[in-house]
Motif scaffolding. Structure first.
Motif, mmCIF file in Angstrom:
data_model
loop_
_atom_site.group_PDB
_atom_site.id
_atom_site.type_symbol
_atom_site.label_atom_id
_atom_site.label_comp_id
_atom_site.label_asym_id
_atom_site.label_seq_id
_atom_site.Cartn_x
_atom_site.Cartn_y
_atom_site.Cartn_z
ATOM 1 N N GLU A 125 0.738 -1.252 0.070
ATOM 2 C CA GLU A 125 -0.094 0.079 -0.001
ATOM 3 C C GLU A 125 0.733 1.254 -0.101
ATOM 4 O O GLU A 125 0.465 2.315 -0.916
ATOM 5 N N SER A 169 2.067 2.881 -3.210
ATOM 6 C CA SER A 169 1.160 3.528 -3.858
ATOM 7 C C SER A 169 1.148 4.825 -3.480
ATOM 8 O O SER A 169 0.165 5.619 -4.219
ATOM 9 N N CYS A 170 1.771 5.430 -2.474
ATOM 10 C CA CYS A 170 1.817 6.589 -1.976
ATOM 11 C C CYS A 170 2.343 7.836 -2.923
ATOM 12 O O CYS A 170 3.560 7.970 -3.099
ATOM 13 N N PHE A 214 2.627 7.397 -6.129
ATOM 14 C CA PHE A 214 3.137 6.628 -7.090
ATOM 15 C C PHE A 214 3.010 7.127 -8.437
ATOM 16 O O PHE A 214 1.909 7.632 -8.687
ATOM 17 N N SER A 229 4.785 6.228 -12.425
ATOM 18 C CA SER A 229 5.700 5.424 -13.027
ATOM 19 C C SER A 229 6.841 6.350 -13.592
ATOM 20 O O SER A 229 6.679 7.319 -14.068
ATOM 21 N N ARG A 284 7.676 5.449 -0.028
ATOM 22 C CA ARG A 284 7.614 4.285 -1.039
ATOM 23 C C ARG A 284 9.252 3.657 -0.941
ATOM 24 O O ARG A 284 9.169 2.340 -1.047
ATOM 25 N N LYS A 309 1.936 -6.803 -8.136
ATOM 26 C CA LYS A 309 1.935 -5.550 -7.678
ATOM 27 C C LYS A 309 3.546 -4.950 -7.749
ATOM 28 O O LYS A 309 3.657 -3.812 -8.060
ATOM 29 N N HIS A 334 4.913 -1.564 -9.554
ATOM 30 C CA HIS A 334 5.795 -0.623 -8.954
ATOM 31 C C HIS A 334 7.288 -0.605 -9.468
ATOM 32 O O HIS A 334 7.861 0.439 -8.756
ATOM 33 N N ASP A 375 8.735 2.891 -10.815
ATOM 34 C CA ASP A 375 8.408 4.061 -9.984
ATOM 35 C C ASP A 375 9.248 5.080 -10.413
ATOM 36 O O ASP A 375 10.538 4.538 -10.967
#
Length: 129
Positions: free
Chosen positions: A8, A11-12, A14, A16, A59, A84, A88, A91
């Motif tokens: 989780e 995703s703060c 996030f 790409s 992250r 997931k 990520h 990032d």
């Protein structure tokens, strides 16, 4: 922090690396604050920026913990978790990308290879800020 909480935290804010480069080129990234503004400290990205130190720290910490867990608790990394990580690992922060790719050394499988190749292409081409 549990693995679910770590995922989780990834995703703060996030963004790409590809989306970051596009947002930067098109001027859609939040800009540095006006130094005269009292609402923002001098030299700090705005709160909504993906590389704001608070967002990035969440992250980065999560990615480092995922890397540590991958070495010792491989059984936690189900197919859903791996998917997931595949998302990520792109990032906009090189440090987050690095930890997640390192984690794939321990938990990755054949499904990880195309993602690693794509990331390598992006990194080698260097089409990002």
């Amino acid at each position: 922090m549990s693995l679910e909480e770590q995922l989780e935290a990834l995703s703060c804010r996030f963004m790409s690396i590809v989306d970051y480069a596009e947002a930067d080129r098109s001027g859609k990234l939040p800009r540095w604050p006006d130094v005269r503004s009292e609402s923002r400290s001098k030299g700090k990205y705005p709160e909504e920026h993906p590389l704001n130190e608070d967002n990035l720290d969440k992250r980065y910490t999560a990615s480092a913990m995922i890397y540590d867990s991958a070495q010792s608790e491989r059984h936690l990394f189900t197919r859903d978790v791996l998917e997931k990580i595949h998302v990520h690992m792109f990032d906009c922060s090189a440090l987050v990308r690095q930890h997640l790719v390192w984690a794939l050394y321990y938990i990755g499988d054949g499904s990880s290879v195309p993602h690693i190749k794509r990331l390598l292409d992006i990194e080698v081409i260097g089409d990002f800020p």
